[in-house]
Design a protein around this motif. Structure first.
Motif, mmCIF file in Angstrom:
data_model
loop_
_atom_site.group_PDB
_atom_site.id
_atom_site.type_symbol
_atom_site.label_atom_id
_atom_site.label_comp_id
_atom_site.label_asym_id
_atom_site.label_seq_id
_atom_site.Cartn_x
_atom_site.Cartn_y
_atom_site.Cartn_z
ATOM 1 N N ASP A 197 -4.167 6.402 8.980
ATOM 2 C CA ASP A 197 -5.452 6.542 9.659
ATOM 3 C C ASP A 197 -5.383 5.795 10.985
ATOM 4 O OD1 ASP A 197 -8.441 5.882 10.288
ATOM 5 O OD2 ASP A 197 -8.544 7.319 8.635
ATOM 6 N N PRO A 198 -5.853 6.413 12.091
ATOM 7 C CA PRO A 198 -5.786 5.717 13.387
ATOM 8 C C PRO A 198 -6.641 4.457 13.424
ATOM 9 C CG PRO A 198 -6.998 7.794 13.578
ATOM 10 C CD PRO A 198 -6.366 7.776 12.223
ATOM 11 N N LYS A 199 -7.679 4.422 12.596
ATOM 12 C CA LYS A 199 -8.532 3.222 12.518
ATOM 13 C C LYS A 199 -8.715 2.854 11.045
ATOM 14 C CE LYS A 199 -11.079 4.375 16.744
ATOM 15 N NZ LYS A 199 -12.405 4.764 17.293
ATOM 16 N N PRO A 200 -7.665 2.327 10.435
ATOM 17 C CA PRO A 200 -7.729 2.065 8.992
ATOM 18 C C PRO A 200 -8.780 1.014 8.646
ATOM 19 C CG PRO A 200 -5.765 1.077 9.958
ATOM 20 C CD PRO A 200 -6.395 1.925 11.024
ATOM 21 N N ASN A 201 -9.553 1.316 7.615
ATOM 22 C CA ASN A 201 -10.573 0.354 7.188
ATOM 23 C C ASN A 201 -10.419 0.054 5.705
ATOM 24 O OD1 ASN A 201 -11.367 2.782 6.186
ATOM 25 N ND2 ASN A 201 -13.485 2.690 6.879
ATOM 26 N N ILE A 202 -9.170 -0.002 5.278
ATOM 27 C CA ILE A 202 -8.877 -0.295 3.882
ATOM 28 C C ILE A 202 -8.392 -1.740 3.792
ATOM 29 C CG2 ILE A 202 -6.454 0.475 3.958
ATOM 30 C CD1 ILE A 202 -6.986 1.779 1.179
ATOM 31 N N ASN A 203 -8.733 -2.396 2.714
ATOM 32 C CA ASN A 203 -8.350 -3.793 2.518
ATOM 33 C C ASN A 203 -6.954 -3.860 1.901
ATOM 34 O OD1 ASN A 203 -8.056 -6.473 1.875
ATOM 35 N ND2 ASN A 203 -10.106 -6.693 0.984
ATOM 36 N N LYS A 204 -6.006 -4.345 2.682
ATOM 37 C CA LYS A 204 -4.610 -4.390 2.228
ATOM 38 C C LYS A 204 -4.447 -5.235 0.973
ATOM 39 C CE LYS A 204 0.063 -5.101 4.080
ATOM 40 N NZ LYS A 204 0.619 -4.087 3.241
ATOM 41 N N ASN A 205 -5.297 -6.217 0.797
ATOM 42 C CA ASN A 205 -5.166 -7.117 -0.348
ATOM 43 C C ASN A 205 -5.669 -6.497 -1.654
ATOM 44 O OD1 ASN A 205 -4.210 -9.151 1.380
ATOM 45 N ND2 ASN A 205 -6.299 -9.748 1.908
ATOM 46 N N PHE A 207 -4.740 -3.642 -2.968
ATOM 47 C CA PHE A 207 -3.761 -2.817 -3.672
ATOM 48 C C PHE A 207 -2.352 -3.363 -3.472
ATOM 49 C CE2 PHE A 207 -7.295 -0.212 -2.206
ATOM 50 C CZ PHE A 207 -7.748 0.328 -3.402
ATOM 51 N N ASP A 208 -1.558 -3.327 -4.541
ATOM 52 C CA ASP A 208 -0.144 -3.673 -4.435
ATOM 53 C C ASP A 208 0.583 -2.528 -3.729
ATOM 54 O OD1 ASP A 208 -0.662 -5.965 -5.894
ATOM 55 O OD2 ASP A 208 -0.290 -4.957 -7.815
ATOM 56 N N ASN A 209 1.641 -2.859 -3.011
ATOM 57 C CA ASN A 209 2.511 -1.844 -2.393
ATOM 58 C C ASN A 209 1.765 -0.912 -1.447
ATOM 59 O OD1 ASN A 209 4.656 -2.831 -3.976
ATOM 60 N ND2 ASN A 209 4.026 -1.528 -5.683
ATOM 61 N N LEU A 210 0.731 -1.417 -0.769
ATOM 62 C CA LEU A 210 -0.022 -0.590 0.187
ATOM 63 C C LEU A 210 0.612 -0.695 1.569
ATOM 64 C CD1 LEU A 210 -2.499 1.144 0.984
ATOM 65 C CD2 LEU A 210 -3.753 -0.994 1.332
ATOM 66 N N ASN A 211 0.961 0.451 2.117
ATOM 67 C CA ASN A 211 1.556 0.512 3.458
ATOM 68 C C ASN A 211 0.585 1.228 4.388
ATOM 69 O OD1 ASN A 211 4.542 -0.259 2.689
ATOM 70 N ND2 ASN A 211 3.880 1.256 1.194
ATOM 71 N N ILE A 212 0.090 0.531 5.397
ATOM 72 C CA ILE A 212 -0.883 1.104 6.321
ATOM 73 C C ILE A 212 -0.169 1.585 7.581
ATOM 74 C CG2 ILE A 212 -2.920 0.643 7.736
ATOM 75 C CD1 ILE A 212 -3.756 -1.432 5.627
ATOM 76 N N ILE A 213 -0.391 2.835 7.938
ATOM 77 C CA ILE A 213 0.202 3.426 9.139
ATOM 78 C C ILE A 213 -0.935 3.828 10.066
ATOM 79 C CG2 ILE A 213 1.655 5.286 10.043
ATOM 80 C CD1 ILE A 213 3.004 5.341 7.249
ATOM 81 N N SER A 214 -1.105 3.081 11.151
ATOM 82 C CA SER A 214 -2.252 3.290 12.059
ATOM 83 C C SER A 214 -1.941 4.382 13.076
ATOM 84 C CB SER A 214 -2.604 1.970 12.769
ATOM 85 O OG SER A 214 -2.862 0.965 11.833
ATOM 86 N N ASP A 215 -1.887 5.608 12.609
ATOM 87 C CA ASP A 215 -1.540 6.757 13.455
ATOM 88 C C ASP A 215 -2.425 7.944 13.094
ATOM 89 O OD1 ASP A 215 0.560 6.086 15.250
ATOM 90 O OD2 ASP A 215 1.978 6.040 13.577
#
Length: 229
Positions: A197-205, A207-215
């Motif tokens: 998501d270009p503007k991610p609004n998910i809390n990385k903490n 979920f385990d193994n969460l990879n955020i790609i800001s695209d």
């Protein structure tokens, strides 16, 4: 024969935006200039069915003029090595037109209509839908869309599919629209999750193994495709 790893993909309006389809709701709360209550609720349908039919006729025409983008095509290409199941909040058919073979629609399909007295009487439909177009039971046809306030018939199927994922990819959805936003919680705890998501609004903490790609969808999927192949 080796078992193919299963990728489950959750998609929303952001993946189709690059094809020229407007996202479901603009920041002002309107959809293509219309109040959501007027065109996407049972109450809106009962109040002014002509307006609702015209609205979806215009959306259908627009859909037939656009094509799948690189994001859709990359997801279909992943089927060469993986068992890919797509669960989409979108009502377009761009996943199917790009070649994806397992697509579950949560919110209905724009190129289908259904009976107003029997929800299981569903027909393919590419022309305008008008007052007086009836099903085989002589009842008015309506868009095959899940409106606000209506049950999501494929939700249980989507939950079961998500539970089987070896890899979860989330694209083009804010994960703010329920009940679809709950699906991430049905994934197994130890699997990798990719959130594009270009503007991610998910809390990385969360979920385990969460990879955020800001695209944007297509750029983010190109990175994941390289990673998985």
């Amino acid at each position: 024969m080796l078992h193919k790893k299963r990728i489950v993909v959750l998609t929303g309006a952001g993946i189709s935006a690059e094809s020229g389809i407007k996202t479901f709701r603009d920041s002002n709360g309107l959809w293509e200039g219309h109040n959501i209550q007027d065109v996407a609720t049972p109450q809106g349908w009962y109040k002014n069915p002509e307006l609702v039919l015209d609205f979806y006729n215009q959306r259908r025409k627009q859909l037939l003029q656009v094509k799948p983008n690189d994001a859709h095509l990359l997801l279909s290409k992943l089927e060469e090595k993986y068992d890919v199941n797509i669960i989409t909040q979108n009502v377009d058919d761009l996943h199917e037109r790009s070649g994806s073979t397992k697509v579950t629609h949560l919110h209905g399909e724009l190129r289908k209509v259904r009976s107003t007295i029997d929800e299981y009487l569903i027909y393919n439909w590419d022309k305008d839908l008008n007052i007086g177009d009836h099903c085989e039971c002589n009842s008015q046809l309506r868009p095959h869309i899940v409106w606000f306030g209506e049950e999501v018939p494929n939700l249980t199927i989507a939950e079961e599919i998500t539970q089987t994922a070896d890899i979860l990819i989330i694209i083009g959805t804010s994960m703010q629209v329920y009940p679809a936003a709950n699906l991430i919680h049905f994934a197994q705890k130890d699997i990798p999750i990719y959130f594009i998501d270009p503007k991610p609004n998910i809390n990385k903490n969360q979920f385990d193994n969460l990879n955020i790609i800001s695209d944007m969808a297509s750029q983010g999927l190109k990175k994941i495709y390289k990673l998985l192949n």
